[in-house]
Motif scaffolding. Structure first.
Motif, PDB file in Angstrom:
ATOM      1  N   GLN A   1       0.827  -1.222  -0.051  1.00  0.00           N
ATOM      2  CA  GLN A   1       0.072   0.083  -0.030  1.00  0.00           C
ATOM      3  C   GLN A   1       0.908   1.180  -0.009  1.00  0.00           C
ATOM      4  O   GLN A   1       1.621   1.464   1.038  1.00  0.00           O
ATOM      5  N   ILE A   2       0.833   2.121  -1.260  1.00  0.00           N
ATOM      6  CA  ILE A   2       1.672   3.125  -1.114  1.00  0.00           C
ATOM      7  C   ILE A   2       1.139   4.287  -1.097  1.00  0.00           C
ATOM      8  O   ILE A   2       0.113   4.827  -1.676  1.00  0.00           O
ATOM      9  N   GLU A   3       1.501   5.223  -0.057  1.00  0.00           N
ATOM     10  CA  GLU A   3       0.924   6.567   0.036  1.00  0.00           C
ATOM     11  C   GLU A   3       2.152   7.445   0.077  1.00  0.00           C
ATOM     12  O   GLU A   3       3.155   7.023   0.206  1.00  0.00           O
ATOM     13  N   ARG A   4       1.687   8.678   0.138  1.00  0.00           N
ATOM     14  CA  ARG A   4       2.936   9.636   0.052  1.00  0.00           C
ATOM     15  C   ARG A   4       3.784   9.586   1.460  1.00  0.00           C
ATOM     16  O   ARG A   4       3.251   9.658   2.510  1.00  0.00           O
ATOM     17  N   GLY A   5       5.006   9.255   1.267  1.00  0.00           N
ATOM     18  CA  GLY A   5       6.034   9.223   2.345  1.00  0.00           C
ATOM     19  C   GLY A   5       5.810   7.811   3.026  1.00  0.00           C
ATOM     20  O   GLY A   5       6.622   7.731   4.111  1.00  0.00           O
ATOM     21  N   ARG A   6       5.016   6.868   2.654  1.00  0.00           N
ATOM     22  CA  ARG A   6       4.886   5.798   3.388  1.00  0.00           C
ATOM     23  C   ARG A   6       4.364   4.555   2.680  1.00  0.00           C
ATOM     24  O   ARG A   6       3.544   4.703   1.917  1.00  0.00           O
ATOM     25  N   VAL A   7       5.064   3.471   2.711  1.00  0.00           N
ATOM     26  CA  VAL A   7       4.941   2.339   2.066  1.00  0.00           C
ATOM     27  C   VAL A   7       4.832   1.017   3.207  1.00  0.00           C
ATOM     28  O   VAL A   7       5.306   0.879   4.229  1.00  0.00           O
ATOM     29  N   THR A   8       3.300   0.426   2.990  1.00  0.00           N
ATOM     30  CA  THR A   8       3.020  -0.612   3.986  1.00  0.00           C
ATOM     31  C   THR A   8       3.189  -1.798   3.247  1.00  0.00           C
ATOM     32  O   THR A   8       2.502  -2.131   2.045  1.00  0.00           O
ATOM     33  N   LEU A   9       3.830  -2.829   3.717  1.00  0.00           N
ATOM     34  CA  LEU A   9       3.950  -4.306   3.032  1.00  0.00           C
ATOM     35  C   LEU A   9       3.105  -5.166   3.930  1.00  0.00           C
ATOM     36  O   LEU A   9       3.402  -5.411   5.241  1.00  0.00           O
ATOM     37  N   LEU A  10       2.293  -5.850   3.376  1.00  0.00           N
ATOM     38  CA  LEU A  10       1.286  -6.836   4.032  1.00  0.00           C
ATOM     39  C   LEU A  10       1.420  -8.289   3.612  1.00  0.00           C
ATOM     40  O   LEU A  10       1.457  -8.120   2.296  1.00  0.00           O
TER      41      LEU A  10
END
Length: 151
Positions: free
Chosen positions: A59-68
């Motif tokens: 999940q890619i957002e401005r300044g942050r990436v979450t790997l699930l």
């Protein structure tokens, strides 16, 4: 943007103090879609990565990436430049708490695809267990069956 079929090229490099450096390269198909806050990239892991049967989603957002990861291996890792996030990492052998500190999170994405680069360290029991770099390229599968690089 609706789900698009894409080709995902991933290069992962891990450096361990006691074991040297290991590089893994993977090219796989997956899906890519726009969200209200950014983009979502998803693919099924293979035997090659040792995570067969696991679905990996970024999940890619401005300044942050979450790997699930969901499946036989389940985890959530949050990459945010200059911050440390703790998460539970579940494997077939048991669960452990890990810390993830990202020194660089670079995303250059559009509705057509693009690139993600993440440099990070993993800590287990408050000791650095390794330095890692992810480089991911996303490109649309061409209508004529050939791949078109979009970034």
């Amino acid at each position: 943007m609706n789900n698009k079929e894409v080709i995902i090229s991933i290069q992962g490099k891990q450096s361990f103090d006691d074991a040297g450096e290991e590089t893994v390269e993977l090219v796989t198909s997956g899906t890519y879609s726009g969200t209200e806050n950014g983009y979502t990239l998803s693919y099924l892991e293979s035997e090659l990565t040792g995570l067969e049967g696991t679905t990996t989603t970024f999940q890619i957002e401005r300044g942050r990436v979450t790997l699930l990861r969901m499946g036989p291996v389940s985890s959530q890792m949050i990459f945010e430049e200059g911050k440390k996030h703790f998460s539970l990492y579940e494997t077939v052998y048991g669960a452990m708490t890990i810390g993830v500190s990202a020194s660089r999170v670079k995303t250059e994405l559009s509705d057509l695809g693009g690139d993600i680069e993440i440099d990070y360290a993993i800590e287990i029991d408050h000791a650095v267990a390794g330095e890692n770099i992810f480089k991911i390229n996303v490109r649309e599968v061409g209508a004529n069956g050939k791949n078109r690089i979009l970034s």
